[in-house]
Motif scaffolding. Sequence first.
Motif, short mmCIF file in Angstrom:
data_model
loop_
_atom_site.label_atom_id
_atom_site.label_comp_id
_atom_site.label_asym_id
_atom_site.label_seq_id
_atom_site.Cartn_x
_atom_site.Cartn_y
_atom_site.Cartn_z
N TYR A 7 0.58 -0.88 -1.87
CA TYR A 7 -0.41 -0.79 -2.93
C TYR A 7 -1.80 -1.15 -2.38
CZ TYR A 7 -3.17 -1.78 -7.03
OH TYR A 7 -4.19 -1.78 -7.97
N LEU A 56 5.35 2.68 -5.34
CA LEU A 56 6.27 2.95 -6.46
C LEU A 56 7.71 3.07 -5.99
CD1 LEU A 56 4.15 5.46 -8.56
CD2 LEU A 56 4.86 3.16 -9.25
N ILE A 68 8.92 -0.42 -5.39
CA ILE A 68 9.12 -1.10 -6.67
C ILE A 68 10.44 -0.67 -7.29
CG2 ILE A 68 8.30 -1.24 -9.06
CD1 ILE A 68 5.42 -1.20 -7.89
N ALA A 69 10.73 0.62 -7.22
CA ALA A 69 12.01 1.12 -7.76
C ALA A 69 13.18 0.48 -7.03
CB ALA A 69 12.07 2.65 -7.64
N LEU A 75 4.33 -2.36 -11.29
CA LEU A 75 4.56 -1.03 -11.83
C LEU A 75 3.55 -0.74 -12.94
CD1 LEU A 75 6.21 1.58 -12.15
CD2 LEU A 75 7.78 0.28 -13.63
N ALA A 100 6.01 -1.08 -19.15
CA ALA A 100 6.36 -1.93 -18.01
C ALA A 100 5.90 -3.36 -18.24
CB ALA A 100 5.74 -1.37 -16.73
#
Length: 182
Positions: free
Chosen positions: A108, A117, A120-121, A137, A153
């Motif tokens: 990020y 992303l 994060i998933a 997120l 989120a």
Amino acid sequence: MFSLIILFVVLVGVTPPTAMFAQDSKEQLDDLFSQLQTADDSNWEALEDEIWELWSRSGSDAMDLLLQRGQNALEKGDLERAIAHLSALTDHAPSFAEGWNARATAFYMSGELGLSLNDIAQTLSLEPRHFGALTGLGLILEELGNETRALEAYRHALAIHPHSDDIKGAVARLEQKRVKDI
């Protein structure tokens, strides 16, 4: 530098977390999250700190060192080095959620939102209660202009961590914006 990290990991050895460590850690986290739901203003920050501390323990000294080196590089703004350390960590300890979360932060900060992303998933697939990843997120979705999903989120993070001023502020900001847009 990256090759030194790999050499270190090979020489020291990579010991995956033991089942007992993982089970003890899960039980401790379950208890801390339960306490966080009913905490008051005098103790929620200590509970949050304990959660972050548990999340930062992989069960392997070598992997914990990679996490620490990655976080130190992040703090110094050395994003390339941070990503190298954290990539080595996620390669060698793919079931360690905090490795993915830390690398998501590095991506990020590097402007690599898609890679962030993805990490994060991965973090949330390993630790669905990771309010830090959920907040990240929300931040990315908000930055991409998807305020509806960002609010979802943030609300999910707030349901897990009802005391975080940052999360409460993000929810309030987007809810107020929604009201103005109506």
